[in-house]
Motif scaffolding. Structure first.
Motif, PDB file in Angstrom:
ATOM      1  N   ALA B  55      -2.120 -55.076  -3.786  1.00 42.38           N
ATOM      2  CA  ALA B  55      -1.346 -54.729  -4.983  1.00 42.38           C
ATOM      3  C   ALA B  55      -0.549 -55.962  -5.427  1.00 42.38           C
ATOM      4  O   ALA B  55      -0.549 -56.994  -4.763  1.00 42.38           O
ATOM      5  CB  ALA B  55      -0.403 -53.570  -4.676  1.00 42.38           C
ATOM      6  N   ASP B  56       0.141 -55.847  -6.530  1.00 41.85           N
ATOM      7  CA  ASP B  56       0.923 -56.983  -6.999  1.00 41.85           C
ATOM      8  C   ASP B  56       2.004 -56.556  -7.973  1.00 41.85           C
ATOM      9  O   ASP B  56       1.772 -55.732  -8.870  1.00 41.85           O
ATOM     10  CB  ASP B  56       0.031 -57.997  -7.710  1.00 41.85           C
ATOM     11  N   HIS B  57       3.158 -57.152  -7.792  1.00 38.16           N
ATOM     12  CA  HIS B  57       4.272 -56.908  -8.706  1.00 38.16           C
ATOM     13  C   HIS B  57       4.885 -58.250  -9.048  1.00 38.16           C
ATOM     14  O   HIS B  57       4.988 -59.119  -8.200  1.00 38.16           O
ATOM     15  CB  HIS B  57       5.297 -55.989  -8.058  1.00 38.16           C
ATOM     16  N   THR B  93      -4.881 -57.389  -7.503  1.00 36.43           N
ATOM     17  CA  THR B  93      -4.218 -56.883  -8.690  1.00 36.43           C
ATOM     18  C   THR B  93      -3.717 -58.052  -9.523  1.00 36.43           C
ATOM     19  O   THR B  93      -3.212 -59.030  -8.978  1.00 36.43           O
ATOM     20  CB  THR B  93      -3.016 -56.020  -8.268  1.00 36.43           C
ATOM     21  N   SER B 126       1.600 -53.450 -15.006  1.00 32.87           N
ATOM     22  CA  SER B 126       2.877 -53.698 -14.329  1.00 32.87           C
ATOM     23  C   SER B 126       3.931 -52.666 -14.696  1.00 32.87           C
ATOM     24  O   SER B 126       4.581 -52.769 -15.735  1.00 32.87           O
ATOM     25  CB  SER B 126       3.430 -55.095 -14.631  1.00 32.87           C
ATOM     26  N   TRP B 127       4.082 -51.701 -13.799  1.00 32.38           N
ATOM     27  CA  TRP B 127       5.001 -50.613 -14.149  1.00 32.38           C
ATOM     28  C   TRP B 127       6.465 -50.963 -13.930  1.00 32.38           C
ATOM     29  O   TRP B 127       7.345 -50.421 -14.586  1.00 32.38           O
ATOM     30  CB  TRP B 127       4.648 -49.335 -13.378  1.00 32.38           C
ATOM     31  N   TYR B 147      -0.598 -50.873 -22.763  1.00 35.99           N
ATOM     32  CA  TYR B 147      -2.037 -50.604 -22.716  1.00 35.99           C
ATOM     33  C   TYR B 147      -2.764 -51.167 -23.932  1.00 35.99           C
ATOM     34  O   TYR B 147      -3.921 -51.550 -23.845  1.00 35.99           O
ATOM     35  CB  TYR B 147      -2.319 -49.113 -22.525  1.00 35.99           C
ATOM     36  N   ALA B 215      -5.944 -48.684 -11.801  1.00 27.51           N
ATOM     37  CA  ALA B 215      -5.094 -47.850 -10.942  1.00 27.51           C
ATOM     38  C   ALA B 215      -3.959 -47.158 -11.688  1.00 27.51           C
ATOM     39  O   ALA B 215      -3.021 -46.705 -11.067  1.00 27.51           O
ATOM     40  CB  ALA B 215      -4.521 -48.706  -9.812  1.00 27.51           C
ATOM     41  N   GLY B 216      -4.039 -47.064 -12.990  1.00 31.59           N
ATOM     42  CA  GLY B 216      -2.995 -46.355 -13.738  1.00 31.59           C
ATOM     43  C   GLY B 216      -3.520 -45.005 -14.190  1.00 31.59           C
ATOM     44  O   GLY B 216      -4.672 -44.903 -14.609  1.00 31.59           O
ATOM     45  N   ALA B 217      -2.716 -43.964 -14.121  1.00 36.97           N
ATOM     46  CA  ALA B 217      -3.238 -42.619 -14.341  1.00 36.97           C
ATOM     47  C   ALA B 217      -2.498 -41.834 -15.402  1.00 36.97           C
ATOM     48  O   ALA B 217      -2.674 -40.632 -15.542  1.00 36.97           O
ATOM     49  CB  ALA B 217      -3.246 -41.853 -13.025  1.00 36.97           C
ATOM     50  N   SER B 218      -1.659 -42.460 -16.188  1.00 38.47           N
ATOM     51  CA  SER B 218      -1.080 -41.800 -17.362  1.00 38.47           C
ATOM     52  C   SER B 218      -2.211 -41.514 -18.348  1.00 38.47           C
ATOM     53  O   SER B 218      -3.344 -41.966 -18.155  1.00 38.47           O
ATOM     54  CB  SER B 218      -0.058 -42.741 -18.022  1.00 38.47           C
ATOM     55  N   ARG B 303      10.871 -45.406  -9.834  1.00 42.85           N
ATOM     56  CA  ARG B 303       9.615 -44.884 -10.395  1.00 42.85           C
ATOM     57  C   ARG B 303       9.867 -44.200 -11.740  1.00 42.85           C
ATOM     58  O   ARG B 303       9.024 -44.196 -12.627  1.00 42.85           O
ATOM     59  CB  ARG B 303       8.999 -43.847  -9.449  1.00 42.85           C
ATOM     60  N   SER B 332       6.689 -45.974 -14.286  1.00 43.78           N
ATOM     61  CA  SER B 332       5.507 -45.514 -13.577  1.00 43.78           C
ATOM     62  C   SER B 332       5.179 -44.084 -14.005  1.00 43.78           C
ATOM     63  O   SER B 332       5.345 -43.133 -13.254  1.00 43.78           O
ATOM     64  CB  SER B 332       5.790 -45.593 -12.076  1.00 43.78           C
ATOM     65  N   SER B 334       2.512 -42.117 -14.624  1.00 43.66           N
ATOM     66  CA  SER B 334       1.598 -41.187 -13.956  1.00 43.66           C
ATOM     67  C   SER B 334       2.148 -40.773 -12.592  1.00 43.66           C
ATOM     68  O   SER B 334       1.992 -39.640 -12.165  1.00 43.66           O
ATOM     69  CB  SER B 334       0.213 -41.805 -13.817  1.00 43.66           C
ATOM     70  N   ARG B 335       2.838 -41.698 -11.919  1.00 44.31           N
ATOM     71  CA  ARG B 335       3.405 -41.353 -10.620  1.00 44.31           C
ATOM     72  C   ARG B 335       4.556 -40.359 -10.813  1.00 44.31           C
ATOM     73  O   ARG B 335       4.730 -39.424 -10.035  1.00 44.31           O
ATOM     74  CB  ARG B 335       3.868 -42.621  -9.884  1.00 44.31           C
ATOM     75  N   ASN B 390      -9.493 -45.061  -0.618  1.00 45.84           N
ATOM     76  CA  ASN B 390      -8.656 -46.228  -0.508  1.00 45.84           C
ATOM     77  C   ASN B 390      -7.824 -45.995   0.758  1.00 45.84           C
ATOM     78  O   ASN B 390      -6.892 -45.193   0.752  1.00 45.84           O
ATOM     79  CB  ASN B 390      -7.773 -46.323  -1.761  1.00 45.84           C
TER      80      ASN B 390
HETATM   81  C1  LIG Z   1      -3.649 -47.657  -5.156  1.00 45.15           C
HETATM   82  C2  LIG Z   1      -2.845 -48.041  -6.339  1.00 45.15           C
HETATM   83  C3  LIG Z   1      -2.403 -49.329  -6.459  1.00 45.15           C
HETATM   84  C4  LIG Z   1      -1.637 -49.735  -7.516  1.00 45.15           C
HETATM   85  N1  LIG Z   1      -1.213 -50.998  -7.574  1.00 45.15           N
HETATM   86  C5  LIG Z   1      -0.412 -51.398  -8.577  1.00 45.15           C
HETATM   87  C6  LIG Z   1       0.077 -52.707  -8.589  1.00 45.15           C
HETATM   88  O1  LIG Z   1      -0.247 -53.502  -7.709  1.00 45.15           O
HETATM   89  N2  LIG Z   1       0.884 -53.098  -9.601  1.00 45.15           N
HETATM   90  C7  LIG Z   1       1.233 -52.237 -10.602  1.00 45.15           C
HETATM   91  O2  LIG Z   1       1.971 -52.648 -11.476  1.00 45.15           O
HETATM   92  N3  LIG Z   1       0.770 -50.970 -10.614  1.00 45.15           N
HETATM   93  C8  LIG Z   1      -0.040 -50.536  -9.623  1.00 45.15           C
HETATM   94  N4  LIG Z   1      -0.529 -49.266  -9.607  1.00 45.15           N
HETATM   95  C9  LIG Z   1      -0.244 -48.376 -10.728  1.00 45.15           C
HETATM   96  C10 LIG Z   1       1.094 -47.717 -10.600  1.00 45.15           C
HETATM   97  O3  LIG Z   1       1.426 -47.535  -9.291  1.00 45.15           O
HETATM   98  C11 LIG Z   1       1.186 -46.417 -11.329  1.00 45.15           C
HETATM   99  O4  LIG Z   1      -0.034 -45.763 -11.340  1.00 45.15           O
HETATM  100  C12 LIG Z   1       1.783 -46.585 -12.663  1.00 45.15           C
HETATM  101  O5  LIG Z   1       2.234 -45.377 -13.111  1.00 45.15           O
HETATM  102  C13 LIG Z   1       0.955 -47.307 -13.679  1.00 45.15           C
HETATM  103  O6  LIG Z   1       0.022 -46.505 -14.322  1.00 45.15           O
HETATM  104  P1  LIG Z   1       0.365 -45.693 -15.674  1.00 45.15           P
HETATM  105  O7  LIG Z   1       1.161 -46.619 -16.511  1.00 45.15           O
HETATM  106  O8  LIG Z   1      -0.976 -45.398 -16.281  1.00 45.15           O
HETATM  107  O9  LIG Z   1       1.111 -44.515 -15.230  1.00 45.15           O
HETATM  108  C14 LIG Z   1      -1.304 -48.818  -8.521  1.00 45.15           C
HETATM  109  C15 LIG Z   1      -1.749 -47.512  -8.433  1.00 45.15           C
HETATM  110  C16 LIG Z   1      -2.516 -47.112  -7.354  1.00 45.15           C
HETATM  111  C17 LIG Z   1      -2.986 -45.716  -7.297  1.00 45.15           C
END
Ligand SMILES: Cc1cc2nc3c(=O)[nH]c(=O)nc-3n(C[C@H](O)[C@H](O)[C@H](O)COP(=O)(O)O)c2cc1C
Ligand SMILES: Cc1cc2nc3c(=O)[nH]c(=O)nc-3n(C[C@H](O)[C@H](O)[C@H](O)COP(=O)(O)O)c2cc1C
Lengths: 449, 449
Positions: B55-57, B93, B126-127, B147, B215-218, B303, B332, B334-335, B390
């Motif tokens: 992952a990466d921030h 990432t 990058s959330w 996005y 990896a984003g789920a929104s 979050r 974040s 979706s989280r 994963n």
């Molecule tokens: C396994 C996994 C790894 C992720 N790694 C990163 C990451 O390294 N950096 C990041 O900014 N977001 C990462 N994300 C995404 C965020 O944790 C999160 O899903 C966030 O809400 C961004 O997506 P969204 O804007 O679509 O909700 C990761 C998500 C998952 C499921």
């Protein structure tokens, strides 16, 4: 302690001569093959060189049909080389004009960790005009603007690299204390070009930060070098200009309160080495015969920011009047100045100028026996032209093999060059002082809380 | 061909549990030590996993005293791992919000060369809100803006990776022709966010470009994934939401004209594995006892983009009313949605919620014997929740060692997982179609000249 000679291998595709890629002695591997770089780095390490180095440009060069374009990106390549080498320094070029400070600071800090403190950064402002259009810019910024940004860039990344104290991480599992939070500080930089809050998210690296290397020689470039550089790569077509450059830089550094031994000056040398002078000469001529004058002319034009030289004839004797005023060139200004000064002094034909530039793009070229090349190195080293050399073999790997097997032992015999590595980082090897830390003499306030 | 199970190791410091760094079983090495990552990647390769992932921030996280912050930057780390591994995929990432397309395209193309076609890019926006201030931005851009930029970013880098035809390089020494100049084409992108002339200065890489991971789920994230992703990392606290997500993504992809098997969906699983259920449970409890609720609370707040939860009591039973509307969260999102849905359904106490999140930040957690964990994997795989996993061991390396030694052999016995690598790139291993090239069906015009 006696002055030590420093040697860096500049790795450039299949060699520094423009047509090295065509020569039968050059590497058969593709310039995208890690094995090519790994073997060269390991050979340099076996010969106990200080470091290897990669240049970088953020645009594809010209003359695509003919020139061996397309290489690996240096920072990712340095990651790979950090993993397969043990002791040798690893220096990558990166641009202050087209990078973001936070991203670059992280990557260099990370590389310094990966290599155990062996990383250097060749700080450039990117001379090639074509780069601008890859970053949404209509025109390349002028030299003074590029260096203005470079100053602030180095200031920002230096603060970022100073985010963590050396002893910030406690890693105390029992107490549940991972880090000493007040030994990690924000950057809070707000300047003309950048606003960066920090802190860096990579802990302080073994060297504190990469060794600062510099390679621009315009007036702006020299002023920048005198302030920041700890090692300088520099191009000279003759010893005299190297001496002038050397003393200019050390004088400017002294005026800024820096000790002159804290800047290691490394002119480039591209030597065709043979067991006899005639053999060395033959290699050089083989290369020149493979070169296309039209490509040389297009490269010359590029250095001068696109100036048209197409009316010149190959056998015409040149004078400075055939060139535009180099102090007005916004692309590769110092190289343009070097070339114009050389022309004024030597009055070469266009053919001879192009051959000379094909050899190593304006760096010193020589042909000779190992003894003769060792003589040149010793002479420049003792006469105030160099603290060492940026070794730029015209053909890789073969001409570098000759250098390590024939020239390096002579330098050792003369007491000029190390036989073994001592422990320590690249900084230590170059005789550089440790990087100061904002946490070195903490105020009461910082230590408490 | 039967469906194949895919397994990725997500490497995260000393383990995915928030306090893995404190646990006596976790790695003793510093999180900046290459040897830590090398050994994990080699262990994953020995177990024939598809890939490892980082992952990466682009900002330093919070709770500095307590949390194990400060790691290596993934792209330089991938360079190092490319050099010391042979077959395993390597996924990093990188952010579309805070990178320049030309720089990122070069680094990924270079890594794909260095690794012989084993690279994947986890595309994120990058959330974490703190990143903005490291790049001169007062406020984090909203999700829709991030996005929007991400779409254009992927478009630009895709064009850059398509600059060179596969057979552009001729390397003909005799003829003096290095490349087929009309098989290298400029990018000429002009969009809302980027103007990039190209061409890329790295030749086409073995895979054409990195595998696109997401990896984003929104809502925005899913739409993005359905369009571009070839593998998806996704977090679920329960199987039901994984099934809904899986079918949503595959349906959206089909609607866009993509074959559903061209998106490999990999939910995270953080399993504490023991030879008995009780032993597994003990590991989990040891970890939870080391965790600080105040840190869990601060992470929860982060979050949700900084929402204040400090008035909640640990033993209080939560309801969705205790949370802000997650669809308004710009960090974040979706989280935040996942957590709120979980709370609405399970009505946990705050303590239980924090324990659950401490385990793997919202991913599925489990405790059990190797058989039980293999059962879960098989169940999710056959019931339309996952194409693989994963793998996010709570403690590294020990819990990963148990996984490779105890769980992987069971998956093999059940015919779910490979015993040997086949030849090919990471794309091939994931069953993905080759990347099309603009040079594939050249017009007359392009081939001539
Ligand atoms: C396994 C996994 C790894 C992720 N790694 C990163 C990451 O390294 N950096 C990041 O900014 N977001 C990462 N994300 C995404 C965020 O944790 C999160 O899903 C966030 O809400 C961004 O997506 P969204 O804007 O679509 O909700 C990761 C998500 C998952 C499921
Ligand atoms: C050994 C050496 C390596 C260099 N490498 C690069 C490079 O990789 N990228 C770059 O943009 N400039 C590089 N430069 C700088 C330019 O070639 C040249 O000096 C240019 O004129 C920039 O400096 P100036 O603006 O101060 O004149 C290098 C110079 C030397 C001497």
């Amino acid at each position: 302690m006696a002055r030590e000679l420093h040697l860096n291998l500049f790795i450039h595709g299949r060699g520094h001569h423009e047509v090295a890629w065509r020569h039968p002695d050059s590497a058969q591997r593709a310039p995208t093959d890690l094995a090519h770089y790994r073997d060269l780095a390991l050979a340099a390490e076996a010969a106990k060189l200080d470091s290897v180095f990669f240049a970088d440009h953020v645009a594809l060069g010209q003359d695509l049909g003919y020139a061996a374009r397309g290489e690996l990106e240096p920072l990712t390549l340095l990651g790979a080389l950090a993993a397969v080498t043990q002791r040798i320094g690893l220096i990558a070029t990166a641009s202050t004009t087209y990078s973001e400070p936070y991203n670059l600071a992280r990557q260099f800090a990370s590389l310094d960790h990966l290599s155990g403190g062996r990383i250097g950064w060749n700080i450039v402002t990117s001379w090639a005009p074509a780069a601008a259009a890859n970053f949404g810019q209509e025109h390349q910024a002028g030299i003074d603007q590029r260096y203005e940004r470079a100053h602030e860039f180095v200031e920002v990344v230096s603060k970022l690299w100073d985010s963590w104290a050396k002893d910030a991480i406690r890693d105390d599992r029992e107490a549940g204390v991972y880090a000493h939070a007040d030994l990690i500080q924000r950057t809070e930089h707000r300047g003309k070009h950048f606003a960066v809050a920090g802190a860096l998210n990579v802990p302080r690296s073994p060297q504190g930060r990469p060794v600062f290397v510099q390679a621009g020689a315009s007036t702006d470039g020299r002023a920048f070098a005198a302030r920041y550089a700890e090692a300088i790569f520099t191009a000279h077509l003759q010893k005299e200009s190297a001496i002038t450059f050397y003393s200019d830089i050390k004088t400017q550094a002294r005026a800024l309160g820096r000790r002159p031994d804290q800047i290691v000056i490394l002119p480039g040398i591209s030597a065709a080495i043979g067991s006899t002078e005639a053999e060395a000469q033959r290699v050089w001529e083989e290369l020149n015969e493979l070169a296309h004058p039209s490509v040389g002319l297009s490269r010359l034009s590029n250095r001068f920011g696109g100036h048209d030289f197409s009316h010149l004839k190959l056998d015409q004797v040149l004078s400075a009047d055939d060139f535009p005023d180099p102090s007005q060139v916004e692309a590769s200004r110092s190289r343009a100045q070097l070339i114009t000064a050389y022309v004024a002094r030597e009055r070469p034909t266009l053919r001879r100028l192009l051959h000379s530039l094909a050899g190593a793009r304006g760096h010193f070229t020589a042909t000779g026996t190992p003894e003769q090349i060792a003589d040149i190195i010793e002479d420049w080293f003792v006469s105030g032209a160099a603290d060492g050399f940026n070794v730029m073999p015209p053909i890789l790997p073969t001409q570098f093999t000759v250098f390590t097997e024939e020239v390096v032992p002579l330098l050792r015999k003369r007491g000029l060059f190390r036989s073994e590595y001592r422990d320590g980082t690249l900084r230590d090897r170059l005789g550089l002082d440790p990087v100061p830390s904002r946490f070195d003499s903490p105020t009461q306030e910082q230590r408490s809380a």
